[in-house]
Design a protein around this motif. Structure first.
Motif, mmCIF file in Angstrom:
data_model
loop_
_atom_site.group_PDB
_atom_site.id
_atom_site.type_symbol
_atom_site.label_atom_id
_atom_site.label_comp_id
_atom_site.label_asym_id
_atom_site.label_seq_id
_atom_site.Cartn_x
_atom_site.Cartn_y
_atom_site.Cartn_z
ATOM 1 N N ALA A 3 0.934 -1.130 0.124
ATOM 2 C CA ALA A 3 0.072 -0.218 0.012
ATOM 3 C C ALA A 3 0.848 1.192 -0.109
ATOM 4 O O ALA A 3 1.762 1.131 0.637
ATOM 5 N N TRP A 4 0.484 2.295 -0.750
ATOM 6 C CA TRP A 4 1.268 3.573 -0.811
ATOM 7 C C TRP A 4 0.108 4.431 -0.752
ATOM 8 O O TRP A 4 -1.061 4.257 -1.283
ATOM 9 N N SER A 5 0.517 5.798 -0.441
ATOM 10 C CA SER A 5 -0.388 6.910 -0.588
ATOM 11 C C SER A 5 -0.129 7.811 -1.568
ATOM 12 O O SER A 5 0.968 7.751 -2.044
ATOM 13 N N GLN A 13 -5.073 12.503 1.433
ATOM 14 C CA GLN A 13 -4.252 11.373 1.065
ATOM 15 C C GLN A 13 -5.215 10.393 0.507
ATOM 16 O O GLN A 13 -6.456 10.138 1.075
ATOM 17 N N LYS A 15 -5.422 6.191 -0.277
ATOM 18 C CA LYS A 15 -4.495 5.014 -0.264
ATOM 19 C C LYS A 15 -4.347 4.046 -1.724
ATOM 20 O O LYS A 15 -5.422 3.824 -2.007
ATOM 21 N N LYS A 16 -3.333 3.711 -2.048
ATOM 22 C CA LYS A 16 -3.541 2.824 -3.533
ATOM 23 C C LYS A 16 -2.575 1.255 -2.854
ATOM 24 O O LYS A 16 -1.830 1.828 -2.155
#
Length: 156
Positions: A3-5, A13, A15-16
């Motif tokens: 996960a990264w933002s 933000q 989350k992806k």
């Protein structure tokens, strides 16, 4: 998966999730070329493509695109049908006119007429070739607005 933002334009933000996907080299090349032309990241284009493919209205969009193409094909076929009708009617009028105005020739004159006809036919084919190559087409000279019920040629 990681996960990264990602920062949104409004500062919040989002989350992806990162995934790994195996693509055929040709598809990867197309994706890279498309991304370069648009100046967008490949991941954003891939995400948009997946969202489009998986969206509930994807079938409706696909159906609308197919319907639009079918309408275009239908219009082209209608024009072809009209053009063929013009060609058939033109030939029929010419043949009727020719048969009613051209008397049969006696045999000695018929041989000379056949020779002259071959010469005239060659000239006709040459002229037809020139007209098809650059001149206006008969179908362009005939209005599509002609009313088939208009009997102005044959008044009662």
């Amino acid at each position: 998966m990681t996960a990264w933002s990602c920062k949104r334009h409004d500062g919040s933000q989002k989350k992806k999730v990162q995934i790994s996907v195996y693509l055929d080299q040709a598809i990867m090349t197309m994706l890279g070329d498309y991304a370069a032309r648009r100046g967008q990241p490949q991941s954003m284009i891939a995400e948009a493509a997946l969202a489009s493919f998986l969206s509930p209205d994807a079938d409706a969009r696909r159906e609308a695109a197919i319907a639009k193409r079918l309408d275009q094909v239908d219009r082209r076929l209608a024009r072809q049908e009209r053009d063929i009708g013009i060609a058939v009617e033109t030939l029929a009028v010419f043949v009727r006119f020719w048969l009613t105005t051209t008397p049969a020739l006696p045999e000695p004159a018929a041989q000379a007429a056949r020779a002259k006809a071959a010469e005239r036919y060659d000239a006709f084919v040459t002229a037809l070739g020139r007209r098809l190559a650059k001149g206006p087409k008969l179908r362009q000279e005939i209005s599509e607005d002609i009313n088939p019920m208009d009997n102005s040629e044959n008044p009662p």
